[in-house]
Design a protein around this motif. Structure first.
Motif, short mmCIF file in Angstrom:
data_model
loop_
_atom_site.label_atom_id
_atom_site.label_comp_id
_atom_site.label_asym_id
_atom_site.label_seq_id
_atom_site.Cartn_x
_atom_site.Cartn_y
_atom_site.Cartn_z
N VAL A 43 -4.47 8.13 6.31
CA VAL A 43 -3.33 7.92 5.43
C VAL A 43 -3.62 6.80 4.44
O VAL A 43 -3.32 6.92 3.25
CB VAL A 43 -2.06 7.60 6.26
CG1 VAL A 43 -0.93 7.10 5.37
CG2 VAL A 43 -1.61 8.82 7.04
N SER A 44 -4.24 5.74 4.91
CA SER A 44 -4.59 4.62 4.04
C SER A 44 -5.56 5.06 2.95
O SER A 44 -5.39 4.74 1.76
CB SER A 44 -5.21 3.49 4.86
OG SER A 44 -5.64 2.45 4.03
N GLN A 45 -6.56 5.81 3.34
CA GLN A 45 -7.56 6.30 2.39
C GLN A 45 -6.92 7.23 1.36
O GLN A 45 -7.19 7.12 0.17
CB GLN A 45 -8.68 7.02 3.14
CG GLN A 45 -9.84 7.44 2.27
CD GLN A 45 -10.93 8.12 3.10
OE1 GLN A 45 -10.65 8.83 4.05
NE2 GLN A 45 -12.18 7.89 2.72
N GLU A 46 -6.05 8.12 1.82
CA GLU A 46 -5.38 9.04 0.90
C GLU A 46 -4.48 8.28 -0.07
O GLU A 46 -4.40 8.62 -1.24
CB GLU A 46 -4.58 10.08 1.68
CG GLU A 46 -5.46 11.09 2.39
CD GLU A 46 -4.69 12.01 3.32
OE1 GLU A 46 -3.44 11.86 3.44
OE2 GLU A 46 -5.32 12.88 3.94
N SER A 47 -3.81 7.25 0.42
CA SER A 47 -2.95 6.43 -0.45
C SER A 47 -3.76 5.72 -1.52
O SER A 47 -3.35 5.65 -2.68
CB SER A 47 -2.18 5.40 0.39
OG SER A 47 -1.28 6.03 1.27
N GLN A 48 -4.91 5.19 -1.13
CA GLN A 48 -5.78 4.50 -2.09
C GLN A 48 -6.29 5.47 -3.14
O GLN A 48 -6.33 5.14 -4.33
CB GLN A 48 -6.94 3.83 -1.37
CG GLN A 48 -6.53 2.63 -0.55
CD GLN A 48 -7.67 2.07 0.29
OE1 GLN A 48 -8.78 2.60 0.28
NE2 GLN A 48 -7.40 1.00 1.02
N GLN A 49 -6.66 6.67 -2.72
CA GLN A 49 -7.14 7.67 -3.67
C GLN A 49 -6.03 8.08 -4.63
O GLN A 49 -6.26 8.23 -5.83
CB GLN A 49 -7.68 8.90 -2.92
CG GLN A 49 -8.98 8.63 -2.19
CD GLN A 49 -9.41 9.78 -1.30
OE1 GLN A 49 -8.65 10.73 -1.07
NE2 GLN A 49 -10.62 9.71 -0.77
N LYS A 50 -4.82 8.25 -4.12
CA LYS A 50 -3.69 8.62 -4.96
C LYS A 50 -3.41 7.51 -5.97
O LYS A 50 -3.14 7.78 -7.13
CB LYS A 50 -2.46 8.87 -4.09
CG LYS A 50 -1.25 9.32 -4.87
CD LYS A 50 -0.08 9.60 -3.96
CE LYS A 50 1.14 10.03 -4.75
NZ LYS A 50 2.29 10.29 -3.89
N GLU A 51 -3.48 6.26 -5.51
CA GLU A 51 -3.23 5.12 -6.40
C GLU A 51 -4.28 5.07 -7.51
O GLU A 51 -3.96 4.83 -8.67
CB GLU A 51 -3.25 3.82 -5.60
CG GLU A 51 -2.86 2.61 -6.42
CD GLU A 51 -2.80 1.35 -5.58
OE1 GLU A 51 -3.04 0.26 -6.15
OE2 GLU A 51 -2.54 1.43 -4.37
N LYS A 52 -5.52 5.34 -7.16
CA LYS A 52 -6.59 5.34 -8.17
C LYS A 52 -6.36 6.43 -9.20
O LYS A 52 -6.53 6.22 -10.39
CB LYS A 52 -7.96 5.54 -7.50
CG LYS A 52 -8.47 4.32 -6.79
CD LYS A 52 -9.82 4.61 -6.14
CE LYS A 52 -10.30 3.42 -5.34
NZ LYS A 52 -11.57 3.70 -4.65
N ARG A 53 -5.94 7.62 -8.73
CA ARG A 53 -5.67 8.73 -9.66
C ARG A 53 -4.49 8.38 -10.57
O ARG A 53 -4.53 8.64 -11.77
CB ARG A 53 -5.37 10.01 -8.89
CG ARG A 53 -6.60 10.67 -8.28
CD ARG A 53 -6.30 12.08 -7.79
NE ARG A 53 -5.23 12.13 -6.81
CZ ARG A 53 -5.39 12.06 -5.50
NH1 ARG A 53 -6.61 11.92 -5.00
NH2 ARG A 53 -4.37 12.14 -4.67
#
Length: 73
Positions: A43-53
């Motif tokens: 979940v943390s990794q997905e959140s970081q990727q979403k934030e970067k996008r």
């Protein structure tokens, strides 16, 4: 070899030793802890990727606005 532990009682088999029960409980706890840790990391990794996008998209939009303003002059 007959099964031992918690599930043995449910099947009507002779229960294992208390030490076996403790080992089974500890192994079960470890499995659950590992699963929770992996889920949190995902979940943390997905959140970081979403934030970067999102940040990348915002930056691209800002660049587009600046370019359009510049072209109008």
């Amino acid at each position: 070899m007959p099964s031992r532990g918690i599930w043995a009682n449910l099947r009507g088999e002779k229960p294992g030793t208390e030490q076996d029960e403790v080992k089974l409980q500890n192994a079960s706890k470890q499995i659950v802890q590992t699963a929770i840790l992996r889920a949190v990391q995902q979940v943390s990794q997905e959140s970081q990727q979403k934030e970067k996008r999102t940040n990348s998209t915002s930056l691209q939009l800002e660049r587009g606005k600046l370019t359009k303003k510049h072209e109008k002059k």
